[in-house]
Motif scaffolding. Structure first.
Motif, PDB file in Angstrom:
ATOM      1  N   GLU A  52       2.806   1.806  11.659  1.00  0.00           N
ATOM      2  CA  GLU A  52       2.870   1.203  12.984  1.00  0.00           C
ATOM      3  C   GLU A  52       1.663   0.278  13.142  1.00  0.00           C
ATOM      4  O   GLU A  52       0.557   0.634  12.732  1.00  0.00           O
ATOM      5  N   VAL A  53       1.875  -0.898  13.713  1.00  0.00           N
ATOM      6  CA  VAL A  53       0.778  -1.835  13.941  1.00  0.00           C
ATOM      7  C   VAL A  53       0.837  -2.328  15.374  1.00  0.00           C
ATOM      8  O   VAL A  53       1.891  -2.770  15.850  1.00  0.00           O
ATOM      9  N   VAL A  58       0.825  -1.217   0.000  1.00  0.00           N
ATOM     10  CA  VAL A  58       0.000   0.000   0.000  1.00  0.00           C
ATOM     11  C   VAL A  58       0.857   1.264   0.000  1.00  0.00           C
ATOM     12  O   VAL A  58       0.807   2.069  -0.928  1.00  0.00           O
ATOM     13  N   VAL A  59       1.672   1.430   1.028  1.00  0.00           N
ATOM     14  CA  VAL A  59       2.435   2.669   1.172  1.00  0.00           C
ATOM     15  C   VAL A  59       3.411   2.875   0.014  1.00  0.00           C
ATOM     16  O   VAL A  59       3.484   3.970  -0.568  1.00  0.00           O
ATOM     17  N   ALA A  60       4.149   1.849  -0.351  1.00  0.00           N
ATOM     18  CA  ALA A  60       5.144   1.996  -1.415  1.00  0.00           C
ATOM     19  C   ALA A  60       4.503   2.341  -2.760  1.00  0.00           C
ATOM     20  O   ALA A  60       5.127   2.990  -3.605  1.00  0.00           O
ATOM     21  N   ARG A  61       3.256   1.919  -2.955  1.00  0.00           N
ATOM     22  CA  ARG A  61       2.581   2.179  -4.227  1.00  0.00           C
ATOM     23  C   ARG A  61       1.839   3.506  -4.255  1.00  0.00           C
ATOM     24  O   ARG A  61       1.837   4.205  -5.269  1.00  0.00           O
ATOM     25  N   VAL A  91      -3.684  -0.782  12.379  1.00  0.00           N
ATOM     26  CA  VAL A  91      -2.647  -0.136  11.580  1.00  0.00           C
ATOM     27  C   VAL A  91      -2.758   1.369  11.721  1.00  0.00           C
ATOM     28  O   VAL A  91      -3.846   1.945  11.561  1.00  0.00           O
ATOM     29  N   ARG A  92      -1.631   2.002  11.993  1.00  0.00           N
ATOM     30  CA  ARG A  92      -1.599   3.461  12.121  1.00  0.00           C
ATOM     31  C   ARG A  92      -0.545   4.003  11.165  1.00  0.00           C
ATOM     32  O   ARG A  92       0.621   3.608  11.218  1.00  0.00           O
ATOM     33  N   LEU A  93      -0.962   4.915  10.280  1.00  0.00           N
ATOM     34  CA  LEU A  93      -0.045   5.569   9.359  1.00  0.00           C
ATOM     35  C   LEU A  93       0.302   6.936   9.915  1.00  0.00           C
ATOM     36  O   LEU A  93      -0.590   7.720  10.263  1.00  0.00           O
ATOM     37  N   PHE A 131      -5.125   7.154  10.552  1.00  0.00           N
ATOM     38  CA  PHE A 131      -4.130   7.976   9.864  1.00  0.00           C
ATOM     39  C   PHE A 131      -3.825   9.175  10.742  1.00  0.00           C
ATOM     40  O   PHE A 131      -4.722   9.925  11.106  1.00  0.00           O
ATOM     41  N   ALA A 132      -2.548   9.376  11.062  1.00  0.00           N
ATOM     42  CA  ALA A 132      -2.133  10.496  11.908  1.00  0.00           C
ATOM     43  C   ALA A 132      -1.037  11.274  11.188  1.00  0.00           C
ATOM     44  O   ALA A 132       0.146  11.173  11.531  1.00  0.00           O
ATOM     45  N   PRO A 133      -1.399  12.058  10.187  1.00  0.00           N
ATOM     46  CA  PRO A 133      -0.392  12.789   9.416  1.00  0.00           C
ATOM     47  C   PRO A 133       0.164  13.978  10.195  1.00  0.00           C
ATOM     48  O   PRO A 133      -0.473  14.493  11.106  1.00  0.00           O
ATOM     49  N   THR A 134       1.321  14.408   9.812  1.00  0.00           N
ATOM     50  CA  THR A 134       1.929  15.558  10.466  1.00  0.00           C
ATOM     51  C   THR A 134       1.451  16.867   9.862  1.00  0.00           C
ATOM     52  O   THR A 134       1.619  17.925  10.458  1.00  0.00           O
ATOM     53  N   GLU A 135       0.842  16.804   8.680  1.00  0.00           N
ATOM     54  CA  GLU A 135       0.341  18.021   8.062  1.00  0.00           C
ATOM     55  C   GLU A 135      -0.655  17.694   6.969  1.00  0.00           C
ATOM     56  O   GLU A 135      -0.675  16.591   6.430  1.00  0.00           O
TER      57      GLU A 135
END
Length: 222
Positions: free
Chosen positions: A173-174, A158-161, A179-181, A209-213
């Motif tokens: 992180e799991v 998922v992430v790499a694509r 799953v936490r992104l 999902f916990a984005p920084t911005e």
């Protein structure tokens, strides 16, 4: 998927106790108790599944053995009353049996169990011949996958694509299957798609999902 059972054939029990049409009531009870299973398939020539006898099929014998049902009960539970006097698996069984093929996904098998309110499904080939049995417990096996194994699959598939650099930096992180992104993404419109893909990974319990911005920190639901 890498390292994960994803079809019925991967998790089913291949050594299965079964009975024939003529198997006596008492022998069916012995088998269920002795093998600690809730149901057994009924087979005819060549191992073809023609029905299933479950604990529920046996209970009317106990329920009605010394009672005289009223008219309403007789009209509503005619089949149960018939089974109360059954002597063989042929008379006890539910037929046709609800079966599944080995190549069916675990999600589809779970849906089939839920719709038909059964705990176990005989697994058959294209001719209806018994290959194994899959239970509710078998379908839950995927949730025992290691957290790091899940994390690696999410990173790779998922992430790499969806979030390749530059411009994106996403960590996975799991913990206990959740799953936490964490990080930043260049295209925020891909976040819901990522959540759906991650939820499709067998063994994942939930996605956050916990984005920084640039993206809301609320959990993402597909």
């Amino acid at each position: 998927m890498h390292g994960a059972p994803h079809v019925v054939g991967d998790v089913m029990t291949r050594s299965v106790v079964s009975v024939g049409r003529r198997t006596a009531f008492k022998e069916v009870v012995r088998l269920l108790r002795g093998r600690r299973v809730s149901a057994v398939p009924v087979l005819e020539g060549g191992g073809r599944v023609v029905g299933v006898v479950s604990e529920a099929d046996l209970l009317p014998e106990q329920e009605f053995r010394d009672s005289d049902p009223d008219r309403r009960t007789r009209s509503r539970r005619l089949q149960d009353l018939w089974k109360a006097g059954a002597l063989t698996a042929k008379e006890l069984m539910t037929s046709p049996a609800v079966t599944v093929r080995a190549g069916v996904t675990l999600a589809d098998a779970a849906g089939l169990m839920a719709r038909h309110r059964v705990k176990r499904l005989p697994v058959v080939d294209e001719r209806g011949v018994l290959e194994g049995v899959v239970s509710r417990a078998d379908l839950l096996e995927v949730f025992l996958r290691d957290d790091e194994e899940l994390a690696e699959q999410v990173r790779r598939e998922v992430v790499a694509r969806l979030f390749p650099g530059p411009g994106s930096a996403v960590w996975v992180e799991v913990r206990d299957g959740v799953v936490r992104l964490v990080g930043r993404v260049r295209d925020t419109s891909l976040v819901p798609a990522a959540a759906r893909l991650i939820r499709a990974v067998e063994g994942v319990v939930d996605v956050e999902f916990a984005p920084t911005e640039a993206v809301s920190s609320a959990p993402v639901r597909p």
